[in-house]
Design a protein around this motif. Structure first.
Motif, PDB file in Angstrom:
ATOM      1  N   VAL A  34      62.013 -40.551  69.033  1.00  0.00           N
ATOM      2  CA  VAL A  34      63.269 -40.067  69.629  1.00  0.00           C
ATOM      3  C   VAL A  34      64.246 -39.623  68.541  1.00  0.00           C
ATOM      4  N   GLU A  35      64.376 -40.417  67.482  1.00  0.00           N
ATOM      5  CA  GLU A  35      65.370 -40.093  66.453  1.00  0.00           C
ATOM      6  C   GLU A  35      65.001 -38.848  65.657  1.00  0.00           C
ATOM      7  N   LYS A  51      69.305 -28.114  64.037  1.00  0.00           N
ATOM      8  CA  LYS A  51      69.315 -26.790  64.691  1.00  0.00           C
ATOM      9  C   LYS A  51      70.709 -26.397  65.176  1.00  0.00           C
ATOM     10  N   SER A  52      71.529 -27.389  65.512  1.00  0.00           N
ATOM     11  CA  SER A  52      72.839 -27.068  66.095  1.00  0.00           C
ATOM     12  C   SER A  52      73.854 -26.641  65.042  1.00  0.00           C
ATOM     13  N   ARG A 109      70.875 -47.707  63.744  1.00  0.00           N
ATOM     14  CA  ARG A 109      71.755 -48.028  64.872  1.00  0.00           C
ATOM     15  C   ARG A 109      70.980 -48.299  66.161  1.00  0.00           C
ATOM     16  N   ARG A 110      69.653 -48.157  66.128  1.00  0.00           N
ATOM     17  CA  ARG A 110      68.852 -48.402  67.325  1.00  0.00           C
ATOM     18  C   ARG A 110      68.689 -49.882  67.656  1.00  0.00           C
ATOM     19  N   LYS A 157      67.506 -31.703  66.514  1.00  0.00           N
ATOM     20  CA  LYS A 157      68.516 -30.982  67.312  1.00  0.00           C
ATOM     21  C   LYS A 157      69.818 -30.833  66.527  1.00  0.00           C
ATOM     22  N   ASN A 180      66.079 -36.102  67.870  1.00  0.00           N
ATOM     23  CA  ASN A 180      67.540 -35.958  67.851  1.00  0.00           C
ATOM     24  C   ASN A 180      68.026 -35.301  66.571  1.00  0.00           C
ATOM     25  N   THR A 228      75.818 -12.474  63.432  1.00  0.00           N
ATOM     26  CA  THR A 228      75.381 -13.318  64.545  1.00  0.00           C
ATOM     27  C   THR A 228      76.287 -12.998  65.724  1.00  0.00           C
ATOM     28  N   ASP A 229      76.168 -13.797  66.785  1.00  0.00           N
ATOM     29  CA  ASP A 229      76.937 -13.522  67.981  1.00  0.00           C
ATOM     30  C   ASP A 229      78.311 -14.199  67.900  1.00  0.00           C
ATOM     31  N   LYS A 256      74.296 -23.996  63.724  1.00  0.00           N
ATOM     32  CA  LYS A 256      74.863 -22.671  63.988  1.00  0.00           C
ATOM     33  C   LYS A 256      75.859 -22.655  65.159  1.00  0.00           C
ATOM     34  N   ASP A 257      75.966 -23.769  65.891  1.00  0.00           N
ATOM     35  CA  ASP A 257      76.842 -23.754  67.065  1.00  0.00           C
ATOM     36  C   ASP A 257      78.319 -23.617  66.711  1.00  0.00           C
ATOM     37  N   LYS A 264      80.631 -22.037  64.554  1.00  0.00           N
ATOM     38  CA  LYS A 264      80.537 -20.882  63.649  1.00  0.00           C
ATOM     39  C   LYS A 264      81.395 -21.045  62.392  1.00  0.00           C
ATOM     40  N   ASP A 265      82.552 -21.695  62.534  1.00  0.00           N
ATOM     41  CA  ASP A 265      83.413 -21.915  61.361  1.00  0.00           C
ATOM     42  C   ASP A 265      82.680 -22.773  60.337  1.00  0.00           C
ATOM     43  N   TYR A 294      60.981 -45.473  68.657  1.00  0.00           N
ATOM     44  CA  TYR A 294      62.351 -45.151  68.246  1.00  0.00           C
ATOM     45  C   TYR A 294      62.343 -43.954  67.288  1.00  0.00           C
TER      46      TYR A 294
END
Lengths: 421, 427
Positions: B135-136, B145-146, B51-52, B142, B139, B257-258, B148-149, B151-152, B132
């Motif tokens: 950067v990708e 890593k996300s 998509r870049r 990230k 991204n 977890t929190d 866990k954001d 929680k469901d 490119y």
């Protein structure tokens, strides 16, 4: 019955005021779906009001609590279950300024479901016992929101802007405030606000306008109350409360909101909606140079979200995104706003974004559910969506620049951050 | 609604769905490959690289502006997990030509751009652009890593990986950080060339268009012409491949977890390959845990106020049902016991005829959406294509009508809990 036609997008819309004062809007569509939404101009901000000479204050979260409880019937059934068992998709929601009840039929059960639907909205049945039972469920709902970082960053931005306006409280209230909700308080609020002249119905889908209007009228029992109801809002200063709020949560990347508290008075709401949409696209939309450069630098991974909320008592703009270097991103957005104010908008960009907005407008007529919901929301913002196309054609750069200069005032700016723990 | 399929080349198909209910034309182009640990991260990265920019539209900015000129044609791409397969999905929708303010070929141009994004990436010296990729990769790391954001979602994904391990369906669709590190422009470009020339490709177009025009536009597209015929290589999941072993011991996992609210996920196996098992299980699942009338919603949420959200999801590709609930942390055992009671109710057939009838209405309403919602229609036919089935909307309705209470009880008695996963607060 009033008929409005837009031949460019091949749509016709019918409106009618029933004898009891309730407004009905019909958007016929060639589809098997039938969707109806019944909105009440009563939301979480309406917690203080006068009924004749009696001042009533209800606990925070009561509008939402009522939305849950209205499904309860005297014969022990729950209307949500009854509707679901017919195979219709029924739901309800509460916002700051309105509550809505709705269902969608795909199976030819519409009129059967309409009996149940109109019956439950018009006949509350609150008892000490059924009010008590709901408390646990709503506490769970409040806790669920507590785990959403997006909700946290939004609420903190709102709290940073508003001193007194009750938009600064959670729609669902808190564990403490909902503990004070009783059946009498629910009835007080119901009788004050669930009146035909404070409501509207939108039906969208496979309808014959005259037929659906008389079917609604036939099932209508609500009368306008003879008492005089007046909402009370404390005066809200123009100034913000504080310019920055921070919180910490267990998330991988921080979330930021850049907000502007805006003037409430507005001459032409549709025109302002459009102008702000254009400004946002030019400022930080995915075809903007700023977004592309922040993306290249790894400072943004996705286009920020733009929110514009307004009513008779509040108005604000929020830009929400996610970044490790949130302060740098916010600074760049602010710089860009100032630059645009100085340099103005290029013609090519303005026309291209307008073309995009026109496409989005045409697309919005695809989905009966979101179309009807938009009509209800706009009705309570005193907007006539049918004026959209004319306003769109007339929208120019000068007006857009005027909104840019007025709505993004430096001294009305707030920043809300949710950092990673 | 009318659907026609044609093979453009071996392994590349177009599926044209004609309907006049919408203001838009929707195009969905899919590349389907087996999910493997070796390739999952690379495939996820390819989607973001494509998509870049293309050889014709060098930057994302050029692409965005071109799409805006097509009345804000929407473009999205993503990665899906479908049973043991990974799908690289590219999607666009734009308003029909008849709504243009001047005379313009919106659909043809949208198809052209979409195919350019998929088949004609911007390369420098025959390779993806180094800057490119940098950067990708960042991204994608990230995104990984996300996880866990939400929680469901984290609880759900973790339960799946506990059940399947580092294999096929057990893999995370965005891949893994350790594999991301080893990817460079050389191995990624090579992987892409192999992917685009050897994988199953399907192009779905839904809308009010002239069939022959769209067919010719696809066949004659320069990018399509450059693709070679290929042998489809992906994993077929169905009731025969997925019939499970009996579970000896339920795997119970509690992690901390929190969180304010505990997240409970119960993974179950459907051990049956009776005739029409997927339709019967679908109906079983609706009675158990879909919507406001279900046993789980009624008995766990409404009667006991133990949860705000509770539902069950049927993943037919893998013959699993997952129950997901948000509950107050101290109520864990109480909730699990109450859920088990609901499973027993199903086994004993102690649900009412009304429950069965309303579940059928619920499913029928979903079937109707295949025709009344453009994206639902496309998703339905994608499922048919990948599972190599061909059930028309009318047949689907008929099968549902014929399912009996006994069928549901039979399914219920072949369902076993495999894993109970609970995410709670730190103590």
């Amino acid at each position: 019955m009033q008929v409005i036609q837009n031949s460019k997008i091949q749509e016709k819309i019918y409106t009618e005021k029933l004898t009891n004062g309730l407004k009905v809007i019909i958007i016929p569509k060639k589809t098997q779906k039938k969707y109806i939404i019944w909105g009440v101009k009563y939301g979480s901000i309406d917690h203080k009001f006068m009924v004749d000479n009696r001042e009533i204050t209800v606990p925070d979260g009561i509008a939402h609590y009522m939305e849950h409880k209205l499904f309860e019937q005297e014969n022990g059934t729950n209307s949500l279950d009854v509707l679901s068992s017919m195979g219709v998709d029924a739901n309800a929601y509460t916002t700051n300024n309105h509550t809505a009840y709705l269902f969608e039929d795909n199976n030819g059960k519409f009129f059967e479901a309409l009996d149940e639907f109109m019956n439950y909205v018009q006949n509350p049945y609150f008892t000490d016992e059924n009010v008590e039972k709901e408390r646990g469920i709503i506490e769970q709902e409040i806790m669920m929101y507590d785990d959403y970082p997006d909700w946290k960053v939004y609420m903190n931005a709102i709290k940073a802007m508003y001193h007194n306006n009750p938009i600064n409280i959670d729609v669902a209230g808190t564990k403490e405030t909902i503990a004070e909700i009783t059946k009498d308080k629910l009835y007080d609020a119901y009788h004050a606000f669930y009146r035909p002249d404070n409501m509207a119905i939108v039906a969208c889908g496979d309808f014959e306008p005259q037929e659906i209007i008389s079917e609604i009228e036939k099932r209508m029992t609500l009368q306008n109350a003879t008492q005089n109801v007046k909402r009370i809002y404390e005066e809200e200063p123009q100034e913000i409360v504080k310019s920055r709020m921070e919180a910490e949560m267990n998330i991988s990347m921080p979330i930021f909101t850049l907000g502007y508290k805006d003037e409430i008075a507005c001459e032409n709401q549709i025109k302002k909606d459009l102008a702000l949409d254009i400004i946002f696209n030019i400022l930080i939309g995915d075809s903007s140079e700023l977004y592309q450069s922040l993306y290249e630098q790894g400072l943004l991974q996705a286009e920020p979200t733009f929110i514009y909320e307004n009513s008779e008592t509040y108005s604000h703009i929020l830009i929400q995104g996610q970044s490790e270097k949130y302060d740098e991103v916010i600074q760049k957005i602010e710089d860009k706003i100032e630059e645009l104010k100085q340099k103005g908008i290029e013609d090519e960009v303005f026309e291209r974004i307008k073309k995009k907005l026109y496409g989005e407008y045409v697309k919005s007529y695809n989905d009966v559910a979101s179309l009807a919901t938009t009509f209800i929301q706009n009705y309570f913002r005193n907007i006539n969506p049918l004026d959209y196309f004319e306003e769109f054609k007339g929208l120019d750069k000068e007006y857009t620049m005027q909104i840019l200069k007025q709505a993004f005032a430096k001294d009305k700016k707030v920043v809300s951050i949710v950092k990673s723990k | 609604m009318e659907k026609k399929d044609f093979e453009i080349k071996q392994g590349i198909k177009a599926h044209l769905i004609k309907t006049d209910l919408f203001k838009t034309n929707m195009i969905s182009c899919l590349i389907t490959v087996p999910l493997t640990h070796e390739n999952v991260t690379k495939n996820a990265l390819i989607v973001s690289m494509l998509r870049r920019g293309t050889a014709n539209f060098h930057t994302q900015l050029d692409l965005s502006r071109e799409l805006e000129n097509l009345y804000g044609a929407a473009f999205e791409c993503g990665i899906d997990k479908y049973g043991d397969n990974q799908i690289l999905r590219f999607y666009a929708d734009s308003i029909d030509d008849k709504f243009a303010l001047t005379d313009e070929e919106i659909l043809k141009n949208t198809i052209r751009i979409l195919l350019d994004i998929i088949c004609n990436p911007l390369l420098e010296n025959g390779k993806f652009k180094e800057e490119y990729l940098k950067v990708e990769k960042e991204n994608l790391s990230k995104i990984i890593k996300s996880k866990k954001d939400d929680k469901d979602l984290y609880a759900y994904e973790t339960c799946i990986s506990k059940m399947y391990g580092e294999n096929g369906f057990g893999l995370y669709k965005y891949g893994y950080l350790e594999d991301l590190e080893t990817i460079n422009v050389d191995n990624l470009t090579e992987h892409y060339q192999n992917l685009i020339q050897n994988s199953k490709i399907d192009i779905f177009v839904s809308g009010d268009f002239d069939e022959e025009t769209v067919k010719q536009a696809i066949i004659n597209d320069e990018n399509i012409q450059r693709l070679r015929p290929r042998i489809e290589n992906y994993i077929l999941n169905n009731e025969y491949t997925e019939c499970k072993q009996t579970v000896e011991n339920v795997n119970e996992i509690i992690e901390e977890t929190d969180v304010t609210q505990g997240k409970l996920v119960i993974g179950m196996n459907v051990n049956s390959n009776v005739d029409k098992v997927q339709f019967k299980t679908l109906l079983y699942n609706v009675i158990l845990g879909s919507g406001a009338n279900s046993l789980l919603f009624q008995n766990v949420r409404e009667k006991e106020s133990l949860a705000y959200s509770i539902k069950s999801i049927y993943v037919k590709q893998k013959a699993n049902i997952f129950i997901r609930a948000g509950i107050e942390i101290p109520n864990f055992e109480k909730a699990v016991n109450l859920i088990k009671e609901q499973l027993e109710i199903m086994k004993k057939g102690e649900f009412s005829d009304e429950d069965l009838a309303s579940a059928k209405e619920f499913v029928k309403s979903g079937i109707a959406a295949i025709e009344t919602e453009q994206d639902t229609g496309i998703i339905y036919y994608i499922g048919q294509e990948i599972s190599k089935t061909n059930v028309s909307v009318d047949e689907y309705r008929k099968i549902m009508e014929e399912i009996t209470r006994e069928d549901i009880i039979e399914i219920a008695n072949n369902i076993q809990i495999n894993t109970i996963y609970f995410l709670k607060n730190e103590t």
